[in-house]
Scaffold this active site. Structure first.
Site, PDB file in Angstrom:
ATOM      1  N   GLU A   1       0.810  -0.942  -0.203  1.00 12.39           N
ATOM      2  CA  GLU A   1       0.070  -0.011   0.359  1.00 12.39           C
ATOM      3  C   GLU A   1       1.009   1.670   0.021  1.00 12.39           C
ATOM      4  OE1 GLU A   1      -4.175  -1.273   2.493  1.00 12.39           O
ATOM      5  OE2 GLU A   1      -2.503  -0.738   3.522  1.00 12.39           O
TER       6      GLU A   1
ATOM      7  N   GLU B   1      -3.064  -9.619   4.092  1.00 13.91           N
ATOM      8  CA  GLU B   1      -3.803  -8.989   5.509  1.00 13.91           C
ATOM      9  C   GLU B   1      -5.120  -9.975   5.646  1.00 13.91           C
ATOM     10  OE1 GLU B   1      -2.151  -5.493   4.372  1.00 13.91           O
ATOM     11  OE2 GLU B   1      -3.095  -7.171   4.047  1.00 13.91           O
TER      12      GLU B   1
END
Length: 260
Positions: free
Chosen positions: A111, A131
Site C-alpha cells: 500500500e 491481511e
C-alpha cells in the site's frame, strides 16, 4: 534509539530510506516520522521529487509491525500527518514520488508503494496482500487496486492474499519498470533527475487534477479546470514558467523551469 528513516538530499531530489531492521516494518512512531519527512518534502520549495525505498536487499516493507502491535501499538492509533507510512493520506502532495521496491512489499508495504506515482522494482521483488490470512482488511489496497487494475484480478489478490512476482506486477500495471537489484537505485535516481528537470508547476497541476477527478464525472472535472477552481492550475497559467515554456518552444531551446 536510532532514527528508522534515513534521508539523502541531492539538489532538488530527496531520497527517503525506511531502515528498521530486521524487515523494515512500520510502527506508529515510524509512521509519524515518515509523515513529518514527507510533509517537509511537500512544503520545501527547493525539493521537486522524492524516492522512497527500503534498506537492504530483502525487504522494501512488510507493512504494519505486528510485534509492536503485540506490545501495545493500537492499529487505530496515531499514524501521523500522512496516515500509515506518511504518504497515503498526506494532503496536497503535488510533487512526484517514486517507489524503488528493493524486495518484499506486502500488506501495508505494498500500500505504501501504491501511494507513489511511479513504481520501480528490483527483479527479485515480491508482493502480496496477506491481511486476509490474519483476519484483517487491506483497507487502502481495497480502495486503490480495483481502480487501477482489472477488478477481478484485484479481488483475487485481496481475497487470497497470494504472492506474485515483479513480472506479474508489471503485467497488471502495478509496477512501471523492473531492474536488476544492483541497478535499482541508479535507475530510480535517473528517473528522479528526469522528473526534477521538468516543470514543477505542471506536475502539481497534474497531481491535483488526477486526485480530484478520481471520483468525479469527466465534465464536472473539466468545468472545474476551465473555471479556475484548481489552485495549481490557476497558479500554472499565471506563472513565469508557463510563459517560459512558450518562449522556449518559439526559440527552439530547452526551457529553464523556476517553479514560479
Amino acid at each position: 534509539m536510532t532514527n528508522p528513516i534515513k534521508t539523502r538530499r541531492e539538489g532538488t531530489i530527496l531520497e527517503v530510506t525506511l531502515d528498521r531492521p530486521k524487515a523494515n516494518a512500520i510502527d506508529l512512531a515510524t509512521s509519524r516520522i515518515m509523515g513529518d519527512v514527507f510533509a517537509d518534502f511537500r512544503d520545501d520549495p527547493d525539493l521537486r521529487v522524492a524516492i522512497i525505498t527500503g534498506a537492504g536487499d530483502k525487504f522494501f516493507c512488510p507493512g504494519w509491525d505486528l510485534k509492536a502491535a503485540a506490545d501495545g501499538d493500537a492499529v487505530d492509533g496515531d499514524y501521523g500527518v500522512g496516515g500509515f507510512g506518511g504518504l497515503q493520506e498526506l494532503p496536497n502532495l503535488n510533487k512526484p514520488v517514486i517507489a524503488a521496491v528493493n524486495g518484499i512489499a506486502c500488506g501495508g508495504g505494498l500500500e505504501l508503494a501504491l501511494s507513489a506515482d511511479i513504481i520501480l522494482a528490483a527483479d527479485h521483488a515480491t508482493f502480496a496482500l496477506p491481511e486476509i490470512r490474519s483476519g484483517t482488511v487491506a483497507d487502502a489496497a481495497s480502495v486503490k487496486l480495483p481502480k487501477r487494475i482489472p477488478y477481478h484480478i484485484a479481488m483475487e489478490l485481496l481475497f487470497t492474499g497470494r504472492w506474485f512476482d515483479a513480472e506479474e506486477a508489471r503485467g497488471w500495471g502495478i509496477v512501471n519498470h523492473i531492474h536488476p537489484a544492483d541497478k535499482l537505485m541508479e535507475e530510480a535516481w535517473d528517473m528522479a533527475r528526469l522528473l526534477a528537470s521538468g516543470p514543477p508547476l505542471v506536475y502539481a497541476a497534474i497531481k491535483e487534477i488526477v486526485r480530484e477527478a478520481e471520483d468525479e464525472k469527466f465534465q464536472d472535472t473539466m468545468d472545474q479546470i476551465t473555471g479556475s477552481k484548481f489552485e495549481t492550475v490557476k497558479r500554472l497559467y499565471s506563472s513565469e514558467d508557463q510563459l517560459e515554456g512558450a518562449k522556449a518552444f518559439a526559440e527552439k531551446r530547452d526551457p529553464v523551469w523556476k517553479g514560479r
